[in-house]
Design an enzyme around this catalytic site. Structure first.
Site, PDB file in Angstrom:
ATOM      1  N   SER A 109      17.989 -19.696  45.194  1.00 33.59           N
ATOM      2  CA  SER A 109      19.374 -19.755  45.579  1.00 33.59           C
ATOM      3  C   SER A 109      20.416 -19.212  44.783  1.00 33.59           C
ATOM      4  CB  SER A 109      19.860 -21.278  45.743  1.00 33.59           C
ATOM      5  OG  SER A 109      21.311 -21.370  46.032  1.00 33.59           O
ATOM      6  N   TYR A 131      24.418 -15.492  49.828  1.00 37.15           N
ATOM      7  CA  TYR A 131      25.403 -16.006  51.046  1.00 37.15           C
ATOM      8  C   TYR A 131      26.584 -14.648  51.296  1.00 37.15           C
ATOM      9  CZ  TYR A 131      24.147 -20.897  50.727  1.00 37.15           C
ATOM     10  OH  TYR A 131      23.357 -22.157  50.828  1.00 37.15           O
ATOM     11  N   THR A 157      21.533 -16.037  53.816  1.00 37.64           N
ATOM     12  CA  THR A 157      21.714 -17.373  54.541  1.00 37.64           C
ATOM     13  C   THR A 157      22.920 -17.476  55.261  1.00 37.64           C
ATOM     14  OG1 THR A 157      20.417 -18.405  52.967  1.00 37.64           O
ATOM     15  CG2 THR A 157      21.906 -19.813  54.275  1.00 37.64           C
ATOM     16  N   LYS A 255      18.364 -15.824  57.452  1.00 41.05           N
ATOM     17  CA  LYS A 255      17.786 -17.360  57.472  1.00 41.05           C
ATOM     18  C   LYS A 255      19.165 -17.992  58.316  1.00 41.05           C
ATOM     19  CE  LYS A 255      16.935 -21.315  54.477  1.00 41.05           C
ATOM     20  NZ  LYS A 255      18.121 -22.322  55.105  1.00 41.05           N
ATOM     21  N   HIS A 279      19.713 -25.039  58.619  1.00 44.34           N
ATOM     22  CA  HIS A 279      20.115 -25.429  57.171  1.00 44.34           C
ATOM     23  C   HIS A 279      19.541 -26.927  56.963  1.00 44.34           C
ATOM     24  CE1 HIS A 279      22.279 -23.608  53.928  1.00 44.34           C
ATOM     25  NE2 HIS A 279      22.490 -24.385  53.498  1.00 44.34           N
TER      26      HIS A 279
END
Length: 406
Positions: A109, A131, A157, A255, A279
């Protein structure tokens, strides 16, 4: 902790994690939004599916290997990226080592507690998660840092809407761990000396900063600082997704796909793979379980890009069911975090071994020699089980052209 650190099921790892972790930390792992219907459906839907086993003709050896985003994988499980971790002082580095030891791909992440350089050193087969947050220049800087560190793929994501509350209460997460925060959290933390000692003996406290989002020469922002940046960033368009694909120039997984029309747009945007995801129940509550919507998406785009699934995977049989319904691999999150909390790196390896063993048993029982042979014929699928969201009324090419503004 039990005298025997080994556990037989992911459910047991969860029980040990709950016992070891402060309530606020464990509650953060439970996550879910609003009523929690989606998180419950993610796990419950797998139990609605049955197997149709064969009794003769089993294979003595089974091939569980695959590739994901161009990287080899000993079996079809990928470490899904999860944000700031306070369950163990070694955090993502321990998880990366465990994944490397089991021959699996690590997803890191951008909100991780450990720098990307340390994680790729522990596992060369790492995909960096991003992100849509900050300016384009900022995102390119973060991608280039990941590339320089050796990341082999990018995960974008986009399925995060961040519900502000849940019916059973949201944990209090401090901006940073300072004296005031420690005093406020003491009643929650002190009854868990094992967890407290795991940090104390390293001389570190739980780190709530996000080092992979630090600008060159600047301090790492806190989780809430990073969240604030995301909140202030205009959400991306499909043209933005195409731009990011071009900037990265390598394997990229989108994602968060729940709809067939979005999957078709993703193909036209040039992504290498998608993950059918909600999620982990942290997006819009009452979204159907991902295993229910997987078949329609896999049928629509599975011959053109890799289709993965995340959400609700707790057993090796769950992995087999996802593969049978069209997934190339699954991504796991909470399962390995519970293992990490229960027994550090060895606990993560324990969880991965449980999933591998259950998958191997399912491949054996259904009479196959390889995971790639699993199909819907191996399952009992109840009437009305599947859901199709966003079935397009236009052809795929016309829909994709509309999406990218042609």
């Amino acid at each position: 902790m039990s005298k025997n650190p080994w556990f037989e099921t992911v459910a047991e790892a969860q029980r040990r994690a709950e016992k070891r972790l402060p309530g606020s930390v464990y509650s953060a792992l439970l996550a879910g939004s609003e009523r929690g219907r989606t998180i419950d459906d993610n796990t419950g839907a797998f139990a609605e599916l049955g197997f149709a086993p064969r009794v003769v003709g089993h294979h003595a050896q089974r091939d569980l290997t695959t590739t994901v985003l161009g990287m080899p994988s000993a079996f079809p499980v990928v470490i899904s990226p999860t944000g700031v971790q306070a369950v163990h002082p070694d955090g993502e580095v321990a998880i990366a080592r465990a994944a490397a030891n089991r021959g699996l791909v690590m997803g890191l992440s951008s909100y991780a507690s450990k720098p990307v350089e340390e994680v790729t050193a522990a596992n060369p087969n790492t995909a960096f998660q991003l992100y849509w947050s900050g300016s384009r220049e900022t995102m390119v800087q973060r991608m280039e840092r990941a590339r320089a560190a050796g990341c082999k793929a990018l995960i974008l994501t986009l399925d995060w809407s961040f519900s502000n509350g849940r019916d059973w209460g949201s944990p209090v997460i401090p901006e940073k761990i300072d004296l005031r925060a420690m005093l406020r959290l003491a009643p929650d933390v002190l009854p868990h000396p094992g967890w407290l000692w795991s940090f104390a003996r390293t001389g570190r406290i739980p780190d709530l900063t996000t080092p992979n989002l630090a600008a060159p020469g600047a301090a790492a922002p806190t989780f809430f600082g990073a969240y604030g940046e995301w909140m202030q960033t205009t959400p991306p368009t499909w043209q933005d997704v195409s731009w990011l694909v071009e900037q990265w120039g390598g394997p990229l997984l989108l994602k968060g796909v729940s709809r067939v029309d979005d999957a078709l747009r993703a193909v036209d945007a040039g992504v290498s793979a998608i993950s059918v995801s909600n999620h982990g129940g942290n997006n819009l509550d009452t979204t159907p379980a991902t295993i229910r919507i997987l078949p329609s998406i896999a049928e629509a785009v599975g011959d053109r890009i890799e289709v993965l699934l995340d959400g609700g995977v707790r057993r090796g049989g769950d992995v087999a069911k996802a593969l049978a319904l069209g997934a190339r691999a699954v991504m796991i999150g909470r399962a390995y975090l519970w293992g990490l909390a229960a027994n550090g790196q060895a606990g993560v390896e324990n969880v991965l071994d449980i999933l591998r063993g259950g998958l191997d048993s399912a491949v054996l029982g259904t009479g196959h020699a390889a995971v790639g042979e699993l199909s819907p014929d191996d399952l009992v699928v109840p009437e009305g089980f599947t859901r199709t969201l966003g079935a397009p009324t236009l052809g795929a090419s016309a829909l994709g052209a509309r999406a990218i503004g042609v």
